[in-house]
Scaffold this motif. Structure first.
Motif, PDB file in Angstrom:
ATOM      1  N   SER A 207      11.484  -7.703  -7.034  1.00 48.19           N
ATOM      2  CA  SER A 207      11.775  -7.333  -8.418  1.00 48.19           C
ATOM      3  C   SER A 207      11.502  -5.849  -8.638  1.00 48.19           C
ATOM      4  O   SER A 207      10.801  -5.205  -7.856  1.00 48.19           O
ATOM      5  N   GLU A 208      12.036  -5.324  -9.762  1.00 46.40           N
ATOM      6  CA  GLU A 208      11.858  -3.905 -10.067  1.00 46.40           C
ATOM      7  C   GLU A 208      10.392  -3.572 -10.325  1.00 46.40           C
ATOM      8  O   GLU A 208       9.884  -2.541  -9.877  1.00 46.40           O
ATOM      9  N   THR A 209       9.686  -4.452 -11.042  1.00 44.74           N
ATOM     10  CA  THR A 209       8.269  -4.218 -11.324  1.00 44.74           C
ATOM     11  C   THR A 209       7.442  -4.220 -10.045  1.00 44.74           C
ATOM     12  O   THR A 209       6.614  -3.326  -9.824  1.00 44.74           O
ATOM     13  N   LEU A 210       7.672  -5.228  -9.195  1.00 47.63           N
ATOM     14  CA  LEU A 210       6.919  -5.317  -7.940  1.00 47.63           C
ATOM     15  C   LEU A 210       7.245  -4.138  -7.031  1.00 47.63           C
ATOM     16  O   LEU A 210       6.363  -3.584  -6.373  1.00 47.63           O
ATOM     17  N   THR A 211       8.515  -3.743  -7.012  1.00 47.69           N
ATOM     18  CA  THR A 211       8.915  -2.594  -6.193  1.00 47.69           C
ATOM     19  C   THR A 211       8.204  -1.329  -6.658  1.00 47.69           C
ATOM     20  O   THR A 211       7.719  -0.531  -5.847  1.00 47.69           O
ATOM     21  N   GLY A 212       8.104  -1.139  -7.985  1.00 46.37           N
ATOM     22  CA  GLY A 212       7.432   0.046  -8.520  1.00 46.37           C
ATOM     23  C   GLY A 212       5.958   0.071  -8.194  1.00 46.37           C
ATOM     24  O   GLY A 212       5.397   1.115  -7.873  1.00 46.37           O
ATOM     25  N   LEU A 213       5.320  -1.123  -8.263  1.00 46.60           N
ATOM     26  CA  LEU A 213       3.881  -1.205  -8.026  1.00 46.60           C
ATOM     27  C   LEU A 213       3.509  -1.170  -6.544  1.00 46.60           C
ATOM     28  O   LEU A 213       2.366  -0.874  -6.201  1.00 46.60           O
ATOM     29  N   THR A 214       4.455  -1.470  -5.670  1.00 48.59           N
ATOM     30  CA  THR A 214       4.140  -1.537  -4.241  1.00 48.59           C
ATOM     31  C   THR A 214       4.881  -0.478  -3.440  1.00 48.59           C
ATOM     32  O   THR A 214       4.324   0.584  -3.140  1.00 48.59           O
ATOM     33  N   ILE A 215       6.137  -0.743  -3.102  1.00 51.95           N
ATOM     34  CA  ILE A 215       6.880   0.142  -2.199  1.00 51.95           C
ATOM     35  C   ILE A 215       6.973   1.567  -2.749  1.00 51.95           C
ATOM     36  O   ILE A 215       6.657   2.538  -2.059  1.00 51.95           O
ATOM     37  N   VAL A 216       7.403   1.696  -4.011  1.00 54.63           N
ATOM     38  CA  VAL A 216       7.589   3.031  -4.583  1.00 54.63           C
ATOM     39  C   VAL A 216       6.254   3.745  -4.756  1.00 54.63           C
ATOM     40  O   VAL A 216       6.105   4.924  -4.398  1.00 54.63           O
ATOM     41  N   PHE A 306     -10.781  -3.806  -1.785  1.00 56.06           N
ATOM     42  CA  PHE A 306     -10.269  -4.010  -3.144  1.00 56.06           C
ATOM     43  C   PHE A 306      -8.747  -3.856  -3.158  1.00 56.06           C
ATOM     44  O   PHE A 306      -8.038  -4.658  -3.788  1.00 56.06           O
ATOM     45  N   TYR A 307      -8.237  -2.862  -2.440  1.00 58.33           N
ATOM     46  CA  TYR A 307      -6.787  -2.638  -2.441  1.00 58.33           C
ATOM     47  C   TYR A 307      -6.045  -3.779  -1.749  1.00 58.33           C
ATOM     48  O   TYR A 307      -4.999  -4.219  -2.230  1.00 58.33           O
ATOM     49  N   VAL A 308      -6.581  -4.262  -0.634  1.00 54.40           N
ATOM     50  CA  VAL A 308      -5.953  -5.379   0.072  1.00 54.40           C
ATOM     51  C   VAL A 308      -5.883  -6.596  -0.848  1.00 54.40           C
ATOM     52  O   VAL A 308      -4.845  -7.272  -0.941  1.00 54.40           O
ATOM     53  N   ALA A 309      -6.987  -6.880  -1.556  1.00 52.11           N
ATOM     54  CA  ALA A 309      -7.022  -8.013  -2.484  1.00 52.11           C
ATOM     55  C   ALA A 309      -6.017  -7.814  -3.618  1.00 52.11           C
ATOM     56  O   ALA A 309      -5.337  -8.769  -4.041  1.00 52.11           O
ATOM     57  N   TYR A 310      -5.883  -6.581  -4.096  1.00 54.55           N
ATOM     58  CA  TYR A 310      -4.937  -6.270  -5.170  1.00 54.55           C
ATOM     59  C   TYR A 310      -3.501  -6.500  -4.716  1.00 54.55           C
ATOM     60  O   TYR A 310      -2.687  -7.063  -5.456  1.00 54.55           O
ATOM     61  N   TYR A 313      -2.774 -10.120  -4.656  1.00 57.69           N
ATOM     62  CA  TYR A 313      -2.660 -10.623  -6.029  1.00 57.69           C
ATOM     63  C   TYR A 313      -1.294 -10.348  -6.643  1.00 57.69           C
ATOM     64  O   TYR A 313      -0.650 -11.270  -7.186  1.00 57.69           O
ATOM     65  N   ILE A 314      -0.816  -9.096  -6.555  1.00 62.54           N
ATOM     66  CA  ILE A 314       0.450  -8.783  -7.247  1.00 62.54           C
ATOM     67  C   ILE A 314       1.659  -9.390  -6.535  1.00 62.54           C
ATOM     68  O   ILE A 314       2.669  -9.705  -7.176  1.00 62.54           O
ATOM     69  N   ILE A 315       1.552  -9.581  -5.225  1.00 61.91           N
ATOM     70  CA  ILE A 315       2.650 -10.237  -4.512  1.00 61.91           C
ATOM     71  C   ILE A 315       2.728 -11.708  -4.921  1.00 61.91           C
ATOM     72  O   ILE A 315       3.805 -12.253  -5.173  1.00 61.91           O
TER      73      ILE A 315
END
Length: 318
Positions: A207-216, A306-310, A313-315
């Motif tokens: 999704s666009e939101t997930l893409t923005g929070l992760t890949i981008v 913390f980042y790995v857990a985050y 979570y968002i995935i």
């Protein structure tokens, strides 16, 4: 296949660009006789924030508010956790008193301001949440205050800093050229990584939101990661930490300020949780910094975890 090739080329440009950029910026700090932390908060952080600015502004122009906002929030979380954590694992980061008393709290203030301006439904009873043009102008005014403070500190400390410029066996011209070449590599490399990684992500059906929070956000934060890691390897801990603190401030105040001034940004309800997490991590970093005026390997490992857990979570949330 070409997207994967360009992705690799982007990584190479980022790594070499960051190497040159840290060398040039640290030498300029000595030539100017100002503390390295000031260079980290200004030249380095602005340079490494360029990919975020480019992506978010373009996304705003194309009415992709989820990418624009998710990019900034995701990048800031990435910076505070994985980047600081990785740099600290390589070499414990010394934290200056001013950084603990003013710079990190200013990052927290900017994050709180973001939460306030995006909470239209809760605070004003409106039907939707937006970061408006007036909100963007407020962010830019906050940025002006921050830059005025940094310049004032630089001028004050210049008088008190030992003039070791004569010990450098290179010239102004060479240092400026090295810094510009490094900056160009960072910007071009970051753009290649983001554009090709985003295309790959969309092919995978994200999704666009997930893409923005992760890949981008990860792609646009690679300059901060590579620059801070390189600075840590060179024992330039002030540049490593100053880069992150300054970059997070620029991401909120400059990137979102300009983006929302161009066009109001609609706020997806999911990102409120991410903003709360960003605030929490900033507080944690402030606590770590106040403890011994350093971020050591133990604290670095906690931030990375913390980042790995985050990410998990968002995935799962998506």
């Amino acid at each position: 296949m070409s997207v994967y090739i360009f992705l690799v080329v982007g990584f190479i440009l980022l790594i070499k660009g960051a190497d040159y950029f840290v060398d040039g910026a640290s030498n300029i700090a000595r030539l100017l006789r100002v503390p390295s932390i000031i260079i980290g908060l200004t030249i380095v952080s602005l340079g490494t924030s360029s990919p975020e600015a480019t992506v978010s502004i373009v996304a705003a122009l194309e009415d992709s508010a989820d990418v624009s906002l998710g990019n900034v929030i995701g990048s800031n979380i990435f910076n505070l956790t994985l980047v600081v954590g990785t740099a600290a694992m390589i070499s414990p980061l010394k934290v200056e008193t001013e950084t603990v008393r003013k710079e990190i709290p200013f990052t927290l203030l900017a994050s709180v301001a973001l939460l306030v301006v995006m909470s239209d439904v809760t605070l004003e009873g409106l039907n939707d949440n937006f970061i408006t043009r007036s909100d963007g102008l407020i962010f830019l005014l906050f940025l002006y205050i921050f830059m005025s403070y940094v310049i004032e500190v630089a001028l004050k400390n210049r008088k008190n800093t030992e003039a070791d410029a004569m010990a450098i066996d290179v010239t102004w011209g060479k240092n400026i050229l090295i810094t510009l070449i490094g900056l160009a590599g960072i910007i071009i490399g970051g753009e290649l990584v983001v554009s090709n990684a985003t295309e790959i992500a969309y092919r995978w059906g994200m999704s666009e939101t997930l893409t923005g929070l992760t890949i981008v956000s990860i792609g646009t934060s690679l300059p901060e990661l590579v620059t801070s890691v390189t600075a840590a390897l060179k024992k330039e801990s002030e540049i490593a930490l100053g880069n992150i603190v300054g970059s997070n401030i620029f991401n909120i105040l400059f990137v979102l300020g300009v983006s929302s001034a161009i066009t109001p940004l609609a706020v997806n309800g999911k990102v409120f949780t991410d903003v709360y997490l960003m605030l929490l991590i900033t507080v944690v970093l402030l606590i770590f910094s106040r403890t011994n005026f350093r971020v050591g390997k133990r604290e670095g490992l906690i931030l990375i975890t913390f980042y790995v857990a985050y990410m998990v979570y968002i995935i799962l949330r998506n």
